[in-house]
Write a protein that holds these residues in place. Structure first.
Motif, PDB file in Angstrom:
ATOM      1  N   TYR A   1     172.796 -67.829 -70.085  1.00 13.56           N
ATOM      2  CA  TYR A   1     173.639 -68.766 -69.336  1.00 13.56           C
ATOM      3  C   TYR A   1     172.738 -69.838 -68.737  1.00 13.56           C
ATOM      4  N   SER A   2     173.126 -71.106 -68.869  1.00 15.84           N
ATOM      5  CA  SER A   2     172.362 -72.211 -68.300  1.00 15.84           C
ATOM      6  C   SER A   2     173.299 -73.118 -67.518  1.00 15.84           C
ATOM      7  N   GLU A   3     172.756 -73.693 -66.434  1.00 14.60           N
ATOM      8  CA  GLU A   3     173.561 -74.607 -65.619  1.00 14.60           C
ATOM      9  C   GLU A   3     172.637 -75.578 -64.893  1.00 14.60           C
ATOM     10  N   THR A   4     173.083 -76.826 -64.772  1.00 13.90           N
ATOM     11  CA  THR A   4     172.381 -77.812 -63.968  1.00 13.90           C
ATOM     12  C   THR A   4     172.875 -77.665 -62.543  1.00 13.90           C
ATOM     13  N   ILE A   5     171.948 -77.426 -61.611  1.00 15.27           N
ATOM     14  CA  ILE A   5     172.317 -77.209 -60.208  1.00 15.27           C
ATOM     15  C   ILE A   5     172.128 -78.474 -59.382  1.00 15.27           C
ATOM     16  N   CYS A   6     171.070 -79.214 -59.660  1.00 13.92           N
ATOM     17  CA  CYS A   6     170.795 -80.448 -58.939  1.00 13.92           C
ATOM     18  C   CYS A   6     170.519 -81.559 -59.946  1.00 13.92           C
ATOM     19  N   GLU A   7     171.134 -82.705 -59.724  1.00 10.36           N
ATOM     20  CA  GLU A   7     170.812 -83.894 -60.489  1.00 10.36           C
ATOM     21  C   GLU A   7     171.166 -85.092 -59.610  1.00 10.36           C
ATOM     22  N   PRO A   8     170.533 -86.228 -59.846  1.00  8.38           N
ATOM     23  CA  PRO A   8     170.783 -87.391 -58.996  1.00  8.38           C
ATOM     24  C   PRO A   8     172.276 -87.714 -58.905  1.00  8.38           C
ATOM     25  N   GLY A   9     172.766 -87.804 -57.684  1.00  8.35           N
ATOM     26  CA  GLY A   9     174.167 -88.145 -57.459  1.00  8.35           C
ATOM     27  C   GLY A   9     175.146 -87.003 -57.624  1.00  8.35           C
ATOM     28  N   HIS A  10     174.671 -85.831 -58.031  1.00  6.85           N
ATOM     29  CA  HIS A  10     175.583 -84.708 -58.245  1.00  6.85           C
ATOM     30  C   HIS A  10     174.847 -83.403 -57.963  1.00  6.85           C
ATOM     31  N   SER A  11     174.792 -83.017 -56.699  1.00  3.12           N
ATOM     32  CA  SER A  11     174.072 -81.809 -56.303  1.00  3.12           C
ATOM     33  C   SER A  11     175.045 -80.750 -55.825  1.00  3.12           C
ATOM     34  N   LYS A  12     174.872 -79.530 -56.319  1.00  2.00           N
ATOM     35  CA  LYS A  12     175.773 -78.437 -55.971  1.00  2.00           C
ATOM     36  C   LYS A  12     175.319 -77.655 -54.741  1.00  2.00           C
ATOM     37  N   LEU A  13     174.039 -77.799 -54.357  1.00  2.00           N
ATOM     38  CA  LEU A  13     173.512 -77.014 -53.240  1.00  2.00           C
ATOM     39  C   LEU A  13     172.808 -77.910 -52.230  1.00  2.00           C
ATOM     40  N   VAL A  14     172.733 -77.429 -50.988  1.00  2.00           N
ATOM     41  CA  VAL A  14     172.173 -78.227 -49.901  1.00  2.00           C
ATOM     42  C   VAL A  14     170.676 -78.464 -50.032  1.00  2.00           C
ATOM     43  N   PHE A  15     169.954 -77.652 -50.786  1.00  2.00           N
ATOM     44  CA  PHE A  15     168.513 -77.830 -50.873  1.00  2.00           C
ATOM     45  C   PHE A  15     168.087 -78.790 -51.983  1.00  2.00           C
ATOM     46  N   CYS A  16     169.017 -79.355 -52.705  1.00  2.00           N
ATOM     47  CA  CYS A  16     168.676 -80.355 -53.716  1.00  2.00           C
ATOM     48  C   CYS A  16     168.017 -81.542 -53.011  1.00  2.00           C
ATOM     49  N   GLY A  17     166.919 -82.033 -53.583  1.00  2.00           N
ATOM     50  CA  GLY A  17     166.197 -83.138 -52.975  1.00  2.00           C
ATOM     51  C   GLY A  17     165.053 -82.713 -52.064  1.00  2.00           C
ATOM     52  N   LYS A  18     164.867 -81.416 -51.872  1.00  2.40           N
ATOM     53  CA  LYS A  18     163.759 -80.932 -51.029  1.00  2.40           C
ATOM     54  C   LYS A  18     162.430 -81.257 -51.686  1.00  2.40           C
ATOM     55  N   LYS A  19     161.419 -81.433 -50.852  1.00  2.09           N
ATOM     56  CA  LYS A  19     160.080 -81.810 -51.313  1.00  2.09           C
ATOM     57  C   LYS A  19     159.127 -80.626 -51.317  1.00  2.09           C
ATOM     58  N   LYS A  20     158.077 -80.761 -52.091  1.00  2.00           N
ATOM     59  CA  LYS A  20     157.011 -79.760 -52.143  1.00  2.00           C
ATOM     60  C   LYS A  20     156.531 -79.459 -50.723  1.00  2.00           C
ATOM     61  N   GLY A  21     156.381 -78.165 -50.422  1.00  2.00           N
ATOM     62  CA  GLY A  21     155.907 -77.740 -49.106  1.00  2.00           C
ATOM     63  C   GLY A  21     157.010 -77.468 -48.103  1.00  2.00           C
ATOM     64  N   GLU A  22     158.223 -77.928 -48.394  1.00  2.00           N
ATOM     65  CA  GLU A  22     159.332 -77.672 -47.481  1.00  2.00           C
ATOM     66  C   GLU A  22     159.826 -76.241 -47.652  1.00  2.00           C
ATOM     67  N   HIS A  23     160.406 -75.733 -46.595  1.00  5.51           N
ATOM     68  CA  HIS A  23     160.951 -74.380 -46.597  1.00  5.51           C
ATOM     69  C   HIS A  23     162.364 -74.430 -47.154  1.00  5.51           C
ATOM     70  N   LEU A  24     162.618 -73.633 -48.152  1.00  6.08           N
ATOM     71  CA  LEU A  24     163.949 -73.557 -48.739  1.00  6.08           C
ATOM     72  C   LEU A  24     164.628 -72.297 -48.224  1.00  6.08           C
ATOM     73  N   TYR A  25     165.803 -72.450 -47.656  1.00  9.48           N
ATOM     74  CA  TYR A  25     166.572 -71.306 -47.193  1.00  9.48           C
ATOM     75  C   TYR A  25     168.019 -71.543 -47.574  1.00  9.48           C
ATOM     76  N   TYR A  26     168.603 -70.571 -48.245  1.00  8.88           N
ATOM     77  CA  TYR A  26     170.018 -70.654 -48.599  1.00  8.88           C
ATOM     78  C   TYR A  26     170.701 -69.387 -48.131  1.00  8.88           C
ATOM     79  N   GLU A  27     171.782 -69.569 -47.411  1.00 14.24           N
ATOM     80  CA  GLU A  27     172.624 -68.451 -47.002  1.00 14.24           C
ATOM     81  C   GLU A  27     174.052 -68.869 -47.269  1.00 14.24           C
ATOM     82  N   GLY A  28     174.726 -68.103 -48.099  1.00 10.45           N
ATOM     83  CA  GLY A  28     176.100 -68.460 -48.403  1.00 10.45           C
ATOM     84  C   GLY A  28     176.646 -67.705 -49.586  1.00 10.45           C
TER      85      GLY A  28
END
Length: 160
Positions: free
Chosen positions: A92-119
């Motif tokens: 199974y494959s899916e695009t989760i983040c792409e410019p202008g169409h992001s499914k999750l709040v952490f799309c666009g995060k930069k290297k070194g940033e802390h990623l946390y998802y709860e949901g």
């Protein structure tokens, strides 16, 4: 005293360097269902949990996942393989983040940033297949670099 501290530190560093894989983490273990995972990224482990094992057998359940990003996420792609007896039986494959169409709040995060998802997560299946099998999950970015990956071992003996 200082010499013994340095010696302990050197031994810890040597032990860490000699280790070739991450430990197996238990996601849940209840009744007839067990789920474990191990990071398949040799450079990074991550944290992952769910509330109750029995929640996985419902259509939607809550997860928590955390890590520090080693690579930025402008685009993010998910690939999941179901492996039984060493053979991939479903992909199974899916695009989760792409410019202008992001499914999750952490799309666009930069290297070194802390990623946390709860949901909530919806698997899109009505029941977890019975048996012992592996689910290999890999997240890659726009440069085809692995952002995170894990092999989940599922042991399900529940009868529906």
């Amino acid at each position: 005293m200082k010499t013994s501290n340095v010696l302990v530190l050197i031994l810890v560093l040597l032990y860490m360097d000699a280790s070739t894989e991450w430990p197996t983490h238990t996601v849940c273990k209840e009744d007839n269902l067990e789920i474990h995972y191990k990071s398949c990224d040799p450079q990074q482990d991550f944290a992952f949990s769910i509330d109750r094992c029995s929640d996985v057998t419902t259509h939607t359940f809550n997860i928590r996942a955390a890590m520090v990003l080693r690579h930025s996420i402008k685009e993010l792609y998910l690939k999941v393989d179901l492996i039984i007896n060493g053979k991939t039986v479903l992909t199974y494959s899916e695009t989760i983040c792409e410019p202008g169409h992001s499914k999750l709040v952490f799309c666009g995060k930069k290297k070194g940033e802390h990623l946390y998802y709860e949901g909530p997560v919806t698997l899109g299946i009505k029941e977890i297949p019975q048996g012992d099998y592996t689910i290999a999950a890999r997240l890659t970015n726009e440069d085809h670099v692995t952002v995170a990956c894990a092999d989940f071992t599922v042991k399900n003996y529940l009868e529906y």
